[in-house]
Design a protein around this motif. Structure first.
Motif, short mmCIF file in Angstrom:
data_model
loop_
_atom_site.label_atom_id
_atom_site.label_comp_id
_atom_site.label_asym_id
_atom_site.label_seq_id
_atom_site.Cartn_x
_atom_site.Cartn_y
_atom_site.Cartn_z
N SER A 1 1.77 9.84 -0.01
CA SER A 1 0.38 9.99 -0.46
C SER A 1 0.06 11.47 -0.68
CB SER A 1 -0.57 9.41 0.60
OG SER A 1 -1.91 9.75 0.29
N SER A 2 -0.62 11.75 -1.77
CA SER A 2 -1.04 13.12 -2.05
C SER A 2 -2.06 13.60 -1.03
CB SER A 2 -1.62 13.22 -3.46
OG SER A 2 -2.76 12.38 -3.58
N LEU A 3 -2.67 12.67 -0.26
CA LEU A 3 -3.66 13.05 0.76
C LEU A 3 -3.01 13.53 2.05
CD1 LEU A 3 -6.18 10.11 0.30
CD2 LEU A 3 -6.30 12.41 -0.66
N ASP A 4 -1.69 13.37 2.16
CA ASP A 4 -0.97 13.79 3.36
C ASP A 4 -0.55 15.25 3.23
OD1 ASP A 4 0.70 14.18 5.50
OD2 ASP A 4 2.22 12.73 4.87
N PRO A 5 -1.14 16.16 4.01
CA PRO A 5 -0.80 17.58 3.86
C PRO A 5 0.63 17.91 4.26
CG PRO A 5 -2.26 17.25 5.74
CD PRO A 5 -2.19 15.93 5.03
N HIS B 1 0.87 -1.18 0.00
CA HIS B 1 0.00 0.00 0.00
C HIS B 1 0.91 1.23 0.00
CE1 HIS B 1 -3.26 2.69 0.69
NE2 HIS B 1 -3.06 2.87 1.97
N PRO B 2 1.30 1.72 -1.18
CA PRO B 2 2.31 2.78 -1.26
C PRO B 2 1.95 4.07 -0.53
CG PRO B 2 2.00 1.73 -3.40
CD PRO B 2 0.93 1.20 -2.50
N SER B 3 0.66 4.29 -0.26
CA SER B 3 0.27 5.49 0.47
C SER B 3 0.50 5.37 1.97
CB SER B 3 -1.21 5.81 0.22
OG SER B 3 -1.43 6.20 -1.12
N LEU B 4 0.78 4.16 2.44
CA LEU B 4 0.99 3.92 3.86
C LEU B 4 2.19 4.71 4.36
CD1 LEU B 4 -0.37 2.20 6.04
CD2 LEU B 4 1.27 0.38 5.52
N LYS B 5 2.02 5.35 5.51
CA LYS B 5 3.07 6.21 6.06
C LYS B 5 3.69 5.62 7.32
CE LYS B 5 3.69 11.08 7.45
NZ LYS B 5 2.96 12.35 7.67
N HIS B 6 2.86 5.10 8.21
CA HIS B 6 3.33 4.50 9.45
C HIS B 6 2.65 3.15 9.65
CE1 HIS B 6 3.74 8.94 10.86
NE2 HIS B 6 4.86 8.54 10.29
N VAL B 7 3.40 2.15 10.10
CA VAL B 7 2.84 0.82 10.33
C VAL B 7 3.38 0.26 11.63
CG1 VAL B 7 4.61 -0.24 8.87
CG2 VAL B 7 2.54 -1.51 9.40
N VAL B 8 2.49 -0.34 12.41
CA VAL B 8 2.86 -0.99 13.67
C VAL B 8 2.56 -2.48 13.54
CG1 VAL B 8 2.46 -1.10 16.16
CG2 VAL B 8 2.30 1.11 14.97
N VAL B 9 3.53 -3.30 13.92
CA VAL B 9 3.35 -4.75 13.87
C VAL B 9 3.31 -5.27 15.31
CG1 VAL B 9 4.23 -6.95 12.99
CG2 VAL B 9 4.61 -4.83 11.70
N VAL B 10 2.30 -6.08 15.61
CA VAL B 10 2.11 -6.58 16.98
C VAL B 10 1.94 -8.10 16.96
CG1 VAL B 10 1.08 -4.42 17.78
CG2 VAL B 10 -0.39 -6.24 16.88
N ASP B 11 2.06 -8.70 18.15
CA ASP B 11 1.79 -10.12 18.30
C ASP B 11 0.28 -10.37 18.28
OD1 ASP B 11 4.56 -11.25 18.98
OD2 ASP B 11 4.37 -9.60 20.42
N ASP B 12 -0.09 -11.64 18.10
CA ASP B 12 -1.51 -11.94 17.94
C ASP B 12 -2.30 -11.94 19.24
OD1 ASP B 12 -0.35 -14.23 18.87
OD2 ASP B 12 -1.12 -15.56 17.31
N ASP B 13 -1.66 -11.62 20.38
CA ASP B 13 -2.41 -11.44 21.62
C ASP B 13 -2.90 -10.00 21.77
OD1 ASP B 13 0.29 -10.55 22.05
OD2 ASP B 13 -0.16 -10.47 24.20
N ILE B 14 -2.53 -9.13 20.84
CA ILE B 14 -2.92 -7.71 20.86
C ILE B 14 -4.13 -7.52 19.94
CG2 ILE B 14 -2.19 -5.37 20.29
CD1 ILE B 14 -0.79 -6.48 22.75
N ASP B 15 -5.13 -6.80 20.44
CA ASP B 15 -6.32 -6.48 19.65
C ASP B 15 -6.01 -5.27 18.77
OD1 ASP B 15 -8.77 -5.83 18.58
OD2 ASP B 15 -9.77 -5.50 20.50
N ILE B 16 -5.83 -5.49 17.48
CA ILE B 16 -5.42 -4.39 16.59
C ILE B 16 -6.52 -3.36 16.38
CG2 ILE B 16 -3.72 -5.83 15.43
CD1 ILE B 16 -5.62 -5.99 13.03
N HIS B 17 -7.75 -3.68 16.77
CA HIS B 17 -8.85 -2.72 16.64
C HIS B 17 -8.99 -1.85 17.90
CE1 HIS B 17 -10.40 -4.45 12.88
NE2 HIS B 17 -10.07 -5.62 13.40
#
Length: 423
Positions: free
Chosen positions: A383-387, A339-355
Protein backbone atom coordinates in the motif's frame (compact mmCIF):
# COMPACT_ATOMS: atom_id res chain seq x y z
CA UNK A 1 -30.96 14.88 7.47
CA UNK A 2 -27.62 15.09 9.28
CA UNK A 3 -29.19 17.36 11.91
CA UNK A 4 -31.73 14.69 12.86
CA UNK A 5 -28.94 12.15 13.32
CA UNK A 6 -26.85 14.51 15.42
CA UNK A 7 -29.81 15.12 17.73
CA UNK A 8 -30.29 11.38 18.24
CA UNK A 9 -26.74 10.37 19.21
CA UNK A 10 -24.61 10.82 22.29
CA UNK A 11 -21.95 13.46 21.71
CA UNK A 12 -19.56 15.87 23.35
CA UNK A 13 -20.68 19.50 23.05
CA UNK A 14 -18.09 22.28 22.86
CA UNK A 15 -18.96 26.01 22.84
CA UNK A 16 -16.46 27.18 20.21
CA UNK A 17 -13.19 26.50 18.43
CA UNK A 18 -10.74 28.12 16.05
CA UNK A 19 -10.74 26.54 12.62
CA UNK A 20 -6.93 26.76 12.53
CA UNK A 21 -5.80 23.79 14.68
CA UNK A 22 -8.60 24.35 17.23
CA UNK A 23 -10.98 21.86 15.63
CA UNK A 24 -8.12 19.38 15.39
CA UNK A 25 -7.26 19.63 19.09
CA UNK A 26 -10.85 18.94 20.09
CA UNK A 27 -11.40 16.07 17.65
CA UNK A 28 -8.12 14.41 18.64
CA UNK A 29 -8.97 14.75 22.33
CA UNK A 30 -12.25 12.90 21.80
CA UNK A 31 -11.16 10.75 18.85
CA UNK A 32 -13.89 8.23 18.03
CA UNK A 33 -16.59 10.09 19.98
CA UNK A 34 -18.94 12.47 18.09
CA UNK A 35 -18.22 16.12 18.90
CA UNK A 36 -20.57 19.02 18.24
CA UNK A 37 -18.91 22.45 18.18
CA UNK A 38 -21.48 25.22 18.44
CA UNK A 39 -19.44 28.07 16.97
CA UNK A 40 -16.62 28.10 14.43
CA UNK A 41 -16.58 31.36 12.45
CA UNK A 42 -20.31 31.65 13.15
CA UNK A 43 -21.07 28.11 11.93
CA UNK A 44 -21.86 24.84 13.68
CA UNK A 45 -19.45 21.93 13.19
CA UNK A 46 -19.76 18.17 13.74
CA UNK A 47 -16.72 15.90 13.88
CA UNK A 48 -15.90 12.26 14.72
CA UNK A 49 -19.40 11.50 13.46
CA UNK A 50 -18.92 8.19 11.68
CA UNK A 51 -17.76 5.60 14.16
CA UNK A 52 -19.14 2.07 13.83
CA UNK A 53 -21.87 2.71 16.38
CA UNK A 54 -23.19 5.86 14.68
CA UNK A 55 -23.13 4.28 11.23
CA UNK A 56 -25.01 1.23 12.48
CA UNK A 57 -27.56 3.43 14.29
CA UNK A 58 -28.12 5.51 11.16
CA UNK A 59 -28.86 2.31 9.21
CA UNK A 60 -31.09 0.83 11.91
CA UNK A 61 -28.90 -2.22 12.51
CA UNK A 62 -26.45 -3.48 15.15
CA UNK A 63 -22.68 -3.08 14.86
CA UNK A 64 -22.19 -6.85 14.61
CA UNK A 65 -24.43 -6.92 11.52
CA UNK A 66 -22.58 -4.17 9.60
CA UNK A 67 -20.41 -6.38 7.39
CA UNK A 68 -23.19 -8.73 6.32
CA UNK A 69 -25.61 -5.82 5.80
CA UNK A 70 -23.14 -3.99 3.57
CA UNK A 71 -22.40 -7.13 1.57
CA UNK A 72 -26.09 -7.84 1.06
CA UNK A 73 -26.74 -4.24 -0.02
CA UNK A 74 -23.79 -4.18 -2.41
CA UNK A 75 -25.19 -7.23 -4.15
CA UNK A 76 -28.55 -5.40 -4.51
CA UNK A 77 -27.12 -2.01 -5.51
CA UNK A 78 -29.18 -1.80 -8.74
CA UNK A 79 -32.37 -1.92 -6.64
CA UNK A 80 -31.61 1.48 -5.08
CA UNK A 81 -34.17 4.19 -5.79
CA UNK A 82 -33.23 7.80 -6.57
CA UNK A 83 -35.93 10.48 -6.50
CA UNK A 84 -35.49 14.06 -7.74
CA UNK A 85 -37.07 16.51 -5.30
CA UNK A 86 -36.25 20.05 -6.37
CA UNK A 87 -38.59 21.43 -3.70
CA UNK A 88 -35.66 20.94 -1.34
CA UNK A 89 -33.86 23.80 -3.12
CA UNK A 90 -35.88 26.32 -1.13
CA UNK A 91 -33.86 25.28 1.94
CA UNK A 92 -30.66 26.71 0.44
CA UNK A 93 -29.02 30.11 0.34
CA UNK A 94 -26.77 31.06 -2.59
CA UNK A 95 -23.36 32.47 -1.61
CA UNK A 96 -20.73 34.22 -3.67
CA UNK A 97 -17.97 31.67 -4.47
CA UNK A 98 -15.44 33.70 -2.47
CA UNK A 99 -17.58 33.23 0.63
CA UNK A 100 -16.06 29.76 0.87
CA UNK A 101 -13.14 31.42 2.64
CA UNK A 102 -15.46 32.29 5.54
CA UNK A 103 -16.81 28.74 5.89
CA UNK A 104 -15.48 26.80 8.91
CA UNK A 105 -13.14 24.71 6.74
CA UNK A 106 -10.31 23.62 9.05
CA UNK A 107 -6.57 23.93 8.78
CA UNK A 108 -5.86 20.68 10.59
CA UNK A 109 -2.09 20.55 11.06
CA UNK A 110 0.81 23.03 10.93
CA UNK A 111 2.33 21.85 7.63
CA UNK A 112 -0.96 21.58 5.73
CA UNK A 113 -1.11 23.28 2.35
CA UNK A 114 -4.13 25.29 3.54
CA UNK A 115 -7.76 24.72 4.59
CA UNK A 116 -9.05 21.30 3.51
CA UNK A 117 -12.47 19.84 2.79
CA UNK A 118 -12.19 16.23 3.96
CA UNK A 119 -15.80 14.99 4.15
CA UNK A 120 -17.03 16.21 0.78
CA UNK A 121 -18.75 13.65 -1.44
CA UNK A 122 -17.50 14.32 -4.97
CA UNK A 123 -20.05 13.54 -7.70
CA UNK A 124 -19.32 13.29 -11.44
CA UNK A 125 -21.07 11.64 -14.38
CA UNK A 126 -19.89 9.73 -17.45
CA UNK A 127 -22.08 8.85 -20.44
CA UNK A 128 -20.73 5.28 -20.49
CA UNK A 129 -20.16 4.54 -16.80
CA UNK A 130 -22.92 6.61 -15.19
CA UNK A 131 -22.74 8.50 -11.90
CA UNK A 132 -19.73 8.18 -9.59
CA UNK A 133 -19.62 9.38 -5.97
CA UNK A 134 -16.39 9.30 -4.00
CA UNK A 135 -14.49 11.07 -1.23
CA UNK A 136 -11.27 13.00 -1.85
CA UNK A 137 -9.33 15.62 0.05
CA UNK A 138 -9.81 19.08 -1.44
CA UNK A 139 -7.53 22.07 -0.85
CA UNK A 140 -9.36 25.40 -0.65
CA UNK A 141 -7.67 28.35 -2.34
CA UNK A 142 -8.95 31.93 -2.41
CA UNK A 143 -11.35 31.49 -5.34
CA UNK A 144 -10.91 27.87 -6.45
CA UNK A 145 -10.20 24.35 -5.24
CA UNK A 146 -7.48 21.75 -5.87
CA UNK A 147 -8.53 18.11 -5.66
CA UNK A 148 -6.31 15.11 -4.94
CA UNK A 149 -7.06 12.36 -7.47
CA UNK A 150 -5.52 8.95 -6.89
CA UNK A 151 -4.62 7.50 -10.28
CA UNK A 152 -6.18 4.07 -9.66
CA UNK A 153 -9.58 5.39 -8.59
CA UNK A 154 -12.66 5.85 -10.75
CA UNK A 155 -12.81 9.65 -10.48
CA UNK A 156 -9.39 9.88 -12.12
CA UNK A 157 -10.50 7.48 -14.86
CA UNK A 158 -13.63 9.54 -15.60
CA UNK A 159 -11.64 12.78 -15.46
CA UNK A 160 -8.96 11.63 -17.92
CA UNK A 161 -11.65 10.19 -20.25
CA UNK A 162 -13.65 13.44 -20.36
CA UNK A 163 -11.19 16.29 -19.80
CA UNK A 164 -10.22 16.35 -23.47
CA UNK A 165 -13.62 17.93 -24.08
CA UNK A 166 -12.51 20.90 -21.95
CA UNK A 167 -13.94 20.64 -18.42
CA UNK A 168 -15.70 18.03 -16.27
CA UNK A 169 -18.85 18.87 -14.32
CA UNK A 170 -18.48 18.21 -10.60
CA UNK A 171 -20.46 18.73 -7.41
CA UNK A 172 -19.15 18.44 -3.84
CA UNK A 173 -21.65 17.85 -1.05
CA UNK A 174 -20.69 18.35 2.61
CA UNK A 175 -22.82 17.18 5.53
CA UNK A 176 -24.65 14.11 4.23
CA UNK A 177 -26.23 11.02 5.79
CA UNK A 178 -23.61 8.44 6.89
CA UNK A 179 -25.04 6.00 4.34
CA UNK A 180 -24.00 8.36 1.55
CA UNK A 181 -20.52 8.73 3.04
CA UNK A 182 -20.19 4.97 3.44
CA UNK A 183 -21.37 4.38 -0.12
CA UNK A 184 -19.03 7.03 -1.51
CA UNK A 185 -16.12 5.35 0.29
CA UNK A 186 -16.98 1.98 -1.28
CA UNK A 187 -14.97 0.65 -4.22
CA UNK A 188 -17.07 -1.30 -6.68
CA UNK A 189 -16.95 -1.79 -10.42
CA UNK A 190 -16.72 1.51 -12.33
CA UNK A 191 -20.41 1.13 -13.23
CA UNK A 192 -21.33 0.69 -9.54
CA UNK A 193 -23.77 3.47 -8.62
CA UNK A 194 -22.84 4.63 -5.13
CA UNK A 195 -25.98 6.72 -4.74
CA UNK A 196 -28.22 3.74 -5.47
CA UNK A 197 -26.14 1.72 -3.01
CA UNK A 198 -26.75 4.40 -0.37
CA UNK A 199 -30.49 4.05 -0.97
CA UNK A 200 -30.31 0.28 -0.42
CA UNK A 201 -28.24 0.79 2.74
CA UNK A 202 -30.88 3.16 4.10
CA UNK A 203 -33.77 0.98 3.03
CA UNK A 204 -35.57 3.92 1.41
CA UNK A 205 -35.36 6.13 -1.69
CA UNK A 206 -32.55 8.69 -1.72
CA UNK A 207 -33.75 12.18 -2.58
CA UNK A 208 -31.63 14.24 -4.98
CA UNK A 209 -31.51 17.88 -6.04
CA UNK A 210 -30.81 19.00 -9.60
CA UNK A 211 -27.76 21.30 -9.72
CA UNK A 212 -28.09 24.76 -11.29
CA UNK A 213 -24.77 25.21 -13.11
CA UNK A 214 -23.70 21.62 -13.86
CA UNK A 215 -25.52 18.58 -15.24
CA UNK A 216 -25.66 16.61 -11.99
CA UNK A 217 -28.09 15.54 -9.27
CA UNK A 218 -26.86 15.44 -5.67
CA UNK A 219 -28.07 14.43 -2.19
CA UNK A 220 -29.30 17.34 -0.05
CA UNK A 221 -26.26 18.01 2.11
CA UNK A 222 -25.60 20.99 4.35
CA UNK A 223 -23.30 22.62 1.77
CA UNK A 224 -23.29 22.12 -2.03
CA UNK A 225 -20.41 23.26 -4.21
CA UNK A 226 -20.88 23.12 -7.99
CA UNK A 227 -17.97 23.49 -10.34
CA UNK A 228 -15.83 22.44 -13.27
CA UNK A 229 -12.72 20.29 -12.99
CA UNK A 230 -10.24 21.89 -15.38
CA UNK A 231 -7.04 20.92 -17.18
CA UNK A 232 -5.16 23.40 -15.01
CA UNK A 233 -2.87 21.89 -12.37
CA UNK A 234 -1.61 23.34 -9.08
CA UNK A 235 0.38 21.99 -6.16
CA UNK A 236 -1.73 20.09 -3.63
CA UNK A 237 -0.39 19.29 -0.17
CA UNK A 238 1.29 18.61 2.12
CA UNK A 239 -1.52 16.82 3.94
CA UNK A 240 -1.86 14.13 6.59
CA UNK A 241 -3.05 10.73 5.40
CA UNK A 242 -4.72 7.83 7.19
CA UNK A 243 -1.51 6.72 8.92
CA UNK A 244 -1.14 10.12 10.59
CA UNK A 245 1.95 10.90 8.49
CA UNK A 246 2.32 13.55 5.80
CA UNK A 247 1.70 12.72 2.16
CA UNK A 248 3.85 14.45 -0.45
CA UNK A 249 3.04 17.47 -2.61
CA UNK A 250 1.81 16.80 -6.17
CA UNK A 251 0.39 18.72 -9.12
CA UNK A 252 -3.37 18.10 -9.07
CA UNK A 253 -6.43 19.37 -11.00
CA UNK A 254 -8.01 22.74 -10.26
CA UNK A 255 -11.78 23.05 -9.70
CA UNK A 256 -13.45 26.30 -10.76
CA UNK A 257 -16.42 27.07 -8.49
CA UNK A 258 -19.61 27.89 -10.40
CA UNK A 259 -22.09 27.86 -7.52
CA UNK A 260 -21.96 27.83 -3.73
CA UNK A 261 -25.02 26.89 -1.68
CA UNK A 262 -25.69 26.22 2.00
CA UNK A 263 -28.63 25.67 4.25
CA UNK A 264 -29.74 28.62 6.37
CA UNK A 265 -28.17 27.16 9.52
CA UNK A 266 -25.79 24.54 8.13
CA UNK A 267 -23.70 22.08 10.09
CA UNK A 268 -20.22 21.59 8.64
CA UNK A 269 -18.76 18.08 8.84
CA UNK A 270 -15.05 18.18 9.76
CA UNK A 271 -13.42 14.79 9.19
CA UNK A 272 -10.12 14.58 11.09
CA UNK A 273 -7.26 13.29 8.90
CA UNK A 274 -5.78 10.18 10.51
CA UNK A 275 -8.58 10.05 13.08
CA UNK A 276 -10.84 7.10 13.79
CA UNK A 277 -13.60 8.49 11.56
CA UNK A 278 -11.18 8.69 8.64
CA UNK A 279 -10.02 5.13 9.28
CA UNK A 280 -13.52 3.71 9.68
CA UNK A 281 -14.82 5.30 6.48
CA UNK A 282 -11.84 4.00 4.52
CA UNK A 283 -11.70 0.55 6.07
CA UNK A 284 -15.31 -0.39 6.77
CA UNK A 285 -16.28 -0.68 3.06
CA UNK A 286 -13.37 -3.08 2.50
CA UNK A 287 -14.60 -5.56 5.10
CA UNK A 288 -17.46 -6.94 2.94
CA UNK A 289 -15.00 -7.41 0.05
CA UNK A 290 -12.66 -9.39 2.29
CA UNK A 291 -15.57 -11.35 3.75
CA UNK A 292 -16.81 -12.28 0.27
CA UNK A 293 -13.32 -13.22 -0.93
CA UNK A 294 -12.72 -15.45 2.09
CA UNK A 295 -16.19 -16.98 1.85
CA UNK A 296 -15.34 -18.24 -1.64
CA UNK A 297 -12.71 -20.57 -0.15
CA UNK A 298 -13.81 -20.90 3.50
CA UNK A 299 -17.63 -20.81 3.57
CA UNK A 300 -17.70 -20.83 7.38
CA UNK A 301 -16.16 -17.36 7.76
CA UNK A 302 -17.92 -15.51 10.60
CA UNK A 303 -16.69 -11.92 10.65
CA UNK A 304 -13.97 -9.52 9.44
CA UNK A 305 -12.56 -6.35 10.94
CA UNK A 306 -9.87 -3.97 9.75
CA UNK A 307 -8.37 -2.80 13.04
CA UNK A 308 -7.93 0.78 14.18
CA UNK A 309 -4.34 0.05 15.22
CA UNK A 310 -3.67 -1.00 11.63
CA UNK A 311 -5.29 2.24 10.41
CA UNK A 312 -8.36 0.23 9.32
CA UNK A 313 -6.37 -0.50 6.18
CA UNK A 314 -3.22 -2.52 6.78
CA UNK A 315 -4.27 -5.04 9.46
CA UNK A 316 -7.24 -7.43 9.51
CA UNK A 317 -8.59 -9.97 11.98
CA UNK A 318 -10.91 -12.68 10.65
CA UNK A 319 -12.92 -15.23 12.58
CA UNK A 320 -13.88 -18.59 11.08
CA UNK A 321 -15.54 -21.79 12.16
CA UNK A 322 -12.64 -24.12 11.40
CA UNK A 323 -13.72 -27.43 9.91
CA UNK A 324 -10.64 -28.70 8.11
CA UNK A 325 -6.92 -28.30 8.71
CA UNK A 326 -5.67 -25.58 6.41
CA UNK A 327 -8.76 -23.37 6.64
CA UNK A 328 -6.74 -20.75 8.52
CA UNK A 329 -4.03 -20.49 5.87
CA UNK A 330 -6.57 -20.45 3.03
CA UNK A 331 -8.30 -17.58 4.82
CA UNK A 332 -5.01 -15.68 5.00
CA UNK A 333 -4.36 -16.06 1.27
CA UNK A 334 -7.94 -15.14 0.31
CA UNK A 335 -7.89 -12.03 2.51
CA UNK A 336 -4.61 -10.78 1.07
CA UNK A 337 -5.97 -11.27 -2.44
CA UNK A 338 -9.27 -9.52 -1.66
CA UNK A 339 -7.71 -6.37 -0.21
CA UNK A 340 -4.31 -5.84 -1.88
CA UNK A 341 -3.34 -3.10 0.57
CA UNK A 342 -3.58 -5.56 3.47
CA UNK A 343 -0.21 -6.14 5.12
CA UNK A 344 -0.86 -8.37 8.14
CA UNK A 345 -3.83 -10.66 8.84
CA UNK A 346 -4.72 -12.77 11.87
CA UNK A 347 -7.20 -15.63 11.64
CA UNK A 348 -8.95 -16.79 14.82
CA UNK A 349 -11.64 -19.24 15.91
CA UNK A 350 -15.17 -17.99 16.40
CA UNK A 351 -14.86 -18.03 20.21
CA UNK A 352 -12.49 -15.04 19.92
CA UNK A 353 -13.91 -11.49 19.87
CA UNK A 354 -12.18 -9.93 16.85
CA UNK A 355 -13.12 -6.43 18.05
CA UNK A 356 -11.17 -6.96 21.29
CA UNK A 357 -7.37 -6.64 20.78
CA UNK A 358 -6.71 -8.47 24.08
CA UNK A 359 -8.78 -11.41 22.93
CA UNK A 360 -6.92 -11.56 19.61
CA UNK A 361 -3.56 -11.38 21.38
CA UNK A 362 -4.71 -14.20 23.66
CA UNK A 363 -5.38 -16.37 20.59
CA UNK A 364 -1.91 -15.60 19.22
CA UNK A 365 -0.31 -16.33 22.59
CA UNK A 366 -2.03 -19.66 23.23
CA UNK A 367 -2.77 -21.13 19.79
CA UNK A 368 0.21 -20.21 17.59
CA UNK A 369 3.53 -21.91 16.93
CA UNK A 370 5.52 -19.48 14.78
CA UNK A 371 7.36 -22.09 12.71
CA UNK A 372 4.04 -23.69 11.75
CA UNK A 373 1.40 -20.98 11.83
CA UNK A 374 3.08 -17.84 10.46
CA UNK A 375 2.99 -17.24 6.70
CA UNK A 376 5.36 -14.67 5.18
CA UNK A 377 5.11 -13.52 1.57
CA UNK A 378 8.05 -11.52 0.26
CA UNK A 379 8.06 -8.96 -2.54
CA UNK A 380 4.29 -8.39 -2.75
CA UNK A 381 2.80 -5.15 -3.98
CA UNK A 382 2.06 -3.03 -0.94
CA UNK A 383 0.00 0.00 0.00
CA UNK A 384 1.22 3.48 -0.85
CA UNK A 385 -0.12 4.52 2.59
CA UNK A 386 2.53 2.39 4.33
CA UNK A 387 5.56 4.62 5.04
CA UNK A 388 7.79 1.52 5.42
CA UNK A 389 7.13 0.32 1.86
CA UNK A 390 10.18 -0.28 -0.34
CA UNK A 391 11.10 2.10 -3.16
CA UNK A 392 9.73 -0.31 -5.77
CA UNK A 393 6.35 -0.27 -3.92
CA UNK A 394 6.76 -3.84 -2.65
CA UNK A 395 6.47 -5.12 0.89
CA UNK A 396 6.52 -8.32 2.91
CA UNK A 397 3.10 -9.55 4.01
CA UNK A 398 2.35 -11.77 6.98
CA UNK A 399 -0.51 -13.99 8.04
CA UNK A 400 -0.92 -15.59 11.46
CA UNK A 401 -3.12 -18.66 11.75
CA UNK A 402 -4.25 -18.38 15.37
CA UNK A 403 -6.88 -21.09 15.09
CA UNK A 404 -6.83 -24.28 17.16
CA UNK A 405 -5.24 -27.17 15.32
CA UNK A 406 -7.74 -29.96 14.68
CA UNK A 407 -4.97 -32.37 15.65
CA UNK A 408 -5.19 -31.05 19.21
CA UNK A 409 -7.82 -31.61 21.89
CA UNK A 410 -10.03 -28.53 21.53
CA UNK A 411 -11.11 -28.72 25.17
CA UNK A 412 -7.53 -27.85 26.20
CA UNK A 413 -7.92 -24.42 24.54
CA UNK A 414 -11.41 -23.33 25.59
CA UNK A 415 -11.48 -20.82 28.42
CA UNK A 416 -13.48 -21.63 31.52
CA UNK A 417 -16.74 -19.80 32.11
CA UNK A 418 -18.73 -19.59 35.32
CA UNK A 419 -22.26 -20.91 35.14
CA UNK A 420 -25.01 -18.31 35.08
CA UNK A 421 -27.12 -20.55 37.26
CA UNK A 422 -27.10 -19.81 40.98
CA UNK A 423 -25.62 -22.51 43.19
Amino acid sequence: MIGELINSIEKIEVPSADRKFGITRILKKYDGIPVYIKDVNGYEVIGNLCNRETIAKSLGISVKDLTRHMLSCMEREKEGKLVINNKLKKEYIEDDPREINNYPIPIYYPKDGGPYITSGVVIVKDKDYGVNASIHRILVKEDHLVIRMVEQRHLHCIYTKNIQDGEVDVAIVIGVHPAVLLAAATSGDITFNELRYASVLMGEPLELIKCDTVDLEVPPGEFIIEGKITKEMEEEGPFVDITGTYDKVRKQPVIKITSLKRKENPIFHALLPGGIEHKVLMGLPQEPRIFKGVRNVVPTVKDVVLTEGGCCWLHAVISIEKRTEGDGKNTILAALASHPSLKHVVVVDDDIDIHNPKDVEYAIATRVQADRDVVIIKGAKGSSLDPSIDEDKTTAKMGIDATISLRKNRDDFIRVEISKDRF
